[in-house]
Scaffold this motif. Structure first.
Motif, PDB file in Angstrom:
ATOM      1  N   GLY A 166       0.816  -1.216   0.000  1.00 47.74           N
ATOM      2  CA  GLY A 166       0.000   0.000   0.000  1.00 47.74           C
ATOM      3  C   GLY A 166       0.844   1.258   0.000  1.00 47.74           C
ATOM      4  N   PHE A 167       1.928   1.232   0.786  1.00 48.92           N
ATOM      5  CA  PHE A 167       2.829   2.392   0.834  1.00 48.92           C
ATOM      6  C   PHE A 167       3.472   2.654  -0.527  1.00 48.92           C
ATOM      7  N   LEU A 168       3.931   1.594  -1.194  1.00 50.88           N
ATOM      8  CA  LEU A 168       4.599   1.752  -2.485  1.00 50.88           C
ATOM      9  C   LEU A 168       3.620   2.187  -3.571  1.00 50.88           C
ATOM     10  N   ILE A 169       2.405   1.648  -3.547  1.00 54.25           N
ATOM     11  CA  ILE A 169       1.402   2.061  -4.535  1.00 54.25           C
ATOM     12  C   ILE A 169       1.046   3.529  -4.331  1.00 54.25           C
ATOM     13  N   ASN A 170       0.878   3.933  -3.083  1.00 49.71           N
ATOM     14  CA  ASN A 170       0.556   5.333  -2.796  1.00 49.71           C
ATOM     15  C   ASN A 170       1.700   6.261  -3.215  1.00 49.71           C
ATOM     16  N   SER A 171       2.944   5.818  -2.981  1.00 48.42           N
ATOM     17  CA  SER A 171       4.109   6.614  -3.377  1.00 48.42           C
ATOM     18  C   SER A 171       4.243   6.698  -4.894  1.00 48.42           C
ATOM     19  N   SER A 172       3.756   5.670  -5.585  1.00 48.05           N
ATOM     20  CA  SER A 172       3.854   5.633  -7.049  1.00 48.05           C
ATOM     21  C   SER A 172       3.003   6.703  -7.714  1.00 48.05           C
ATOM     22  N   LYS A 173       2.025   7.235  -6.989  1.00 41.52           N
ATOM     23  CA  LYS A 173       1.137   8.249  -7.573  1.00 41.52           C
ATOM     24  C   LYS A 173       1.900   9.509  -7.971  1.00 41.52           C
ATOM     25  N   LYS A 174       3.075   9.721  -7.382  1.00 41.70           N
ATOM     26  CA  LYS A 174       3.887  10.892  -7.727  1.00 41.70           C
ATOM     27  C   LYS A 174       4.573  10.728  -9.083  1.00 41.70           C
ATOM     28  N   TYR A 175       4.729   9.476  -9.527  1.00 42.80           N
ATOM     29  CA  TYR A 175       5.551   9.215 -10.708  1.00 42.80           C
ATOM     30  C   TYR A 175       4.810   8.482 -11.821  1.00 42.80           C
ATOM     31  N   CYS A 176       3.604   7.951 -11.515  1.00 42.94           N
ATOM     32  CA  CYS A 176       2.855   7.184 -12.520  1.00 42.94           C
ATOM     33  C   CYS A 176       1.418   7.690 -12.584  1.00 42.94           C
ATOM     34  N   SER A 177       0.788   7.497 -13.719  1.00 42.49           N
ATOM     35  CA  SER A 177      -0.603   7.917 -13.883  1.00 42.49           C
ATOM     36  C   SER A 177      -1.536   6.932 -13.181  1.00 42.49           C
ATOM     37  N   GLU A 178      -2.780   7.375 -12.950  1.00 42.08           N
ATOM     38  CA  GLU A 178      -3.777   6.500 -12.336  1.00 42.08           C
ATOM     39  C   GLU A 178      -4.033   5.271 -13.213  1.00 42.08           C
TER      40      GLU A 178
ATOM     41  N   GLU B 238       8.809  -6.423 -11.739  1.00 45.78           N
ATOM     42  CA  GLU B 238       9.180  -6.310 -13.142  1.00 45.78           C
ATOM     43  C   GLU B 238       9.708  -4.914 -13.461  1.00 45.78           C
ATOM     44  N   LYS B 239      10.702  -4.879 -14.313  1.00 47.37           N
ATOM     45  CA  LYS B 239      11.238  -3.600 -14.774  1.00 47.37           C
ATOM     46  C   LYS B 239      10.150  -2.827 -15.519  1.00 47.37           C
ATOM     47  N   GLU B 240      10.123  -1.521 -15.308  1.00 48.06           N
ATOM     48  CA  GLU B 240       9.153  -0.608 -15.917  1.00 48.06           C
ATOM     49  C   GLU B 240       7.767  -0.682 -15.281  1.00 48.06           C
ATOM     50  N   SER B 241       7.597  -1.488 -14.224  1.00 45.73           N
ATOM     51  CA  SER B 241       6.335  -1.444 -13.484  1.00 45.73           C
ATOM     52  C   SER B 241       6.291  -0.156 -12.673  1.00 45.73           C
ATOM     53  N   CYS B 242       5.101   0.235 -12.206  1.00 45.59           N
ATOM     54  CA  CYS B 242       5.008   1.500 -11.481  1.00 45.59           C
ATOM     55  C   CYS B 242       5.798   1.456 -10.176  1.00 45.59           C
ATOM     56  N   ILE B 243       5.891   0.298  -9.527  1.00 49.82           N
ATOM     57  CA  ILE B 243       6.672   0.219  -8.291  1.00 49.82           C
ATOM     58  C   ILE B 243       8.159   0.350  -8.593  1.00 49.82           C
ATOM     59  N   SER B 244       8.620  -0.267  -9.682  1.00 46.48           N
ATOM     60  CA  SER B 244      10.023  -0.124 -10.075  1.00 46.48           C
ATOM     61  C   SER B 244      10.349   1.330 -10.401  1.00 46.48           C
ATOM     62  N   LYS B 245       9.462   2.000 -11.136  1.00 51.29           N
ATOM     63  CA  LYS B 245       9.675   3.418 -11.454  1.00 51.29           C
ATOM     64  C   LYS B 245       9.740   4.255 -10.183  1.00 51.29           C
ATOM     65  N   CYS B 246       8.862   3.955  -9.234  1.00 52.89           N
ATOM     66  CA  CYS B 246       8.835   4.683  -7.966  1.00 52.89           C
ATOM     67  C   CYS B 246      10.141   4.505  -7.205  1.00 52.89           C
ATOM     68  N   LEU B 247      10.625   3.269  -7.113  1.00 52.73           N
ATOM     69  CA  LEU B 247      11.860   3.008  -6.369  1.00 52.73           C
ATOM     70  C   LEU B 247      13.071   3.636  -7.052  1.00 52.73           C
ATOM     71  N   GLU B 248      13.079   3.649  -8.383  1.00 50.58           N
ATOM     72  CA  GLU B 248      14.188   4.278  -9.109  1.00 50.58           C
ATOM     73  C   GLU B 248      14.203   5.798  -8.861  1.00 50.58           C
ATOM     74  N   LYS B 249      13.018   6.413  -8.826  1.00 54.61           N
ATOM     75  CA  LYS B 249      12.932   7.850  -8.533  1.00 54.61           C
ATOM     76  C   LYS B 249      13.386   8.127  -7.100  1.00 54.61           C
ATOM     77  N   MET B 250      12.944   7.303  -6.172  1.00 49.80           N
ATOM     78  CA  MET B 250      13.353   7.461  -4.777  1.00 49.80           C
ATOM     79  C   MET B 250      14.871   7.323  -4.643  1.00 49.80           C
ATOM     80  N   LYS B 251      15.427   6.381  -5.395  1.00 50.53           N
ATOM     81  CA  LYS B 251      16.868   6.140  -5.356  1.00 50.53           C
ATOM     82  C   LYS B 251      17.643   7.403  -5.741  1.00 50.53           C
ATOM     83  N   LYS B 252      17.132   8.135  -6.721  1.00 56.80           N
ATOM     84  CA  LYS B 252      17.787   9.379  -7.147  1.00 56.80           C
ATOM     85  C   LYS B 252      17.622  10.471  -6.091  1.00 56.80           C
ATOM     86  N   ILE B 253      16.447  10.525  -5.461  1.00 59.27           N
ATOM     87  CA  ILE B 253      16.197  11.523  -4.415  1.00 59.27           C
ATOM     88  C   ILE B 253      17.162  11.332  -3.251  1.00 59.27           C
TER      89      ILE B 253
END
Length: 328
Positions: A25-37, A177-192
């Motif tokens: 739930g935390f990762l899906i909610n965080s993904s809203k900053k980087y992925c569309s609904e 999986e690569k390019e999933s919304c959770i992967s995109k979220c974690l990659e963005k967090m990694k840069k932050i």
């Protein structure tokens, strides 16, 4: 598939150790900053239908795995020198140093008796729980004089190693999986994280300062081809999260599973009858059936849209726990 280890610093007191359902739930909610609904909806639907692959562990002390206590006791049952003292040590071994886990599981493979000295060689973490008294001022909250205040106990958790040092570093694992919304979220967090640590609350009582963490590191452990990962014959896995099992894919007779019935709100109400959930807990040992089982389908997620109408088709109860192969 990509495996991430997300490392956390504990800030303040803990009332719970976040499980894999809460982390999803935390990762899906965080993904809203980087992925569309639309992306998030498609991903959640894919997880529910077992088309999108995602496995998440619960939170554990960094460098440690949950100890498969039942499996160890069963294996050593007839090779214990002093059963009472050994049971006491195993009882305190809530988490064992991950590089020593397979060595612990191989104890007793020869004919020698196992004594307390053998177990004291291992590094482990013990979970401690105390309680503090709290009061909720009902008459002030509801502005109705005369309503009695409510007293309750709040559990406070701490984690100590065998010499008593308090553990303040925690981690959880994500295989996705690569390019999933959770992967995109974690990659963005990694840069932050190159600039600053990321604060988060992973539990209740956040407004009172409980269950606060800071994400300080995200490590990419490995990356494999995006294809089905099949368990080979006689493979045994350590369950690392909240697993809602598909028993058609599990050799129940040769597994050692602890079952816990959730005390959370019912996930579905039908004909005024509430349904509850039982799941396989962390530290359970899972043996897959002797055909080529897709390891990502050992667990499953349950539709929860009826109980959460605001989320429409997006509500699921996540049950795809992270599994670690054991060398036994």
């Amino acid at each position: 598939m990509i495996t991430y280890e997300v490392k956390l610093k504990k800030i303040g007191e803990m009332t719970t150790l976040p499980d894999s359902q809460r982390l999803f739930g935390f990762l899906i909610n965080s993904s809203k900053k980087y992925c569309s609904e639309e992306e998030i909806s498609a991903f959640v639907k894919g997880v529910r239908e077992q088309k999108a692959k995602c496995m998440i562990s619960s939170v554990f002390p960094t460098g440690y795995y949950p100890t498969p206590k039942g499996f160890i006791i069963q294996k050593l049952e007839y090779k214990l020198e002093s059963a009472k003292n050994i049971y006491e040590i195993i009882k305190n071994m809530d988490f064992v140093e991950k590089n020593q886990l397979n060595k612990l599981l191989k104890l007793g493979e020869n004919r020698e008796k196992i004594d307390v000295k053998n177990l004291k060689e291992f590094e482990y973490i013990k979970k401690n729980q105390t309680f503090i008294q709290k009061f909720r001022l009902e008459n002030q909250i509801k502005e109705l004089p005369g309503i009695p205040n409510v007293a309750y106990s709040l559990p406070i958790l701490s984690f100590t190693n065998k010499v008593g040092d308090v553990q303040k570093e925690f981690s959880f694992f994500v295989k996705v999986e690569k390019e999933s919304c959770i992967s995109k979220c974690l990659e963005k967090m990694k840069k932050i994280l190159d600039k600053y640590e990321i604060p988060c609350f992973l539990g209740g009582k956040g407004s009172s300062g409980y269950n606060e963490y800071r994400i300080h590191c995200i490590e990419k452990l490995n990356e494999t081809e995006n294809k089905e990962y099949h368990a080979n014959i006689n493979k045994i896995y350590l369950n690392m999260g909240v697993l809602l099992p598909d028993f058609d894919k599990i050799d129940v007779k040769n597994s050692m599973m602890d079952i816990y019935t959730s005390d959370r709100k019912p996930f579905e109400i039908e004909n005024e009858i509430s349904k509850i959930i039982s799941f396989v807990t962390e530290g359970s040992v899972i043996k897959t059936k002797e055909d080529k089982t897709d390891i990502y389908k050992v667990g499953k997620s349950i539709d929860n849209s009826k109980y959460n109408p605001l989320y429409k088709k997006n509500a699921i109860i996540f049950g795809n726990s992270y599994l670690v192969k054991l060398e036994v």
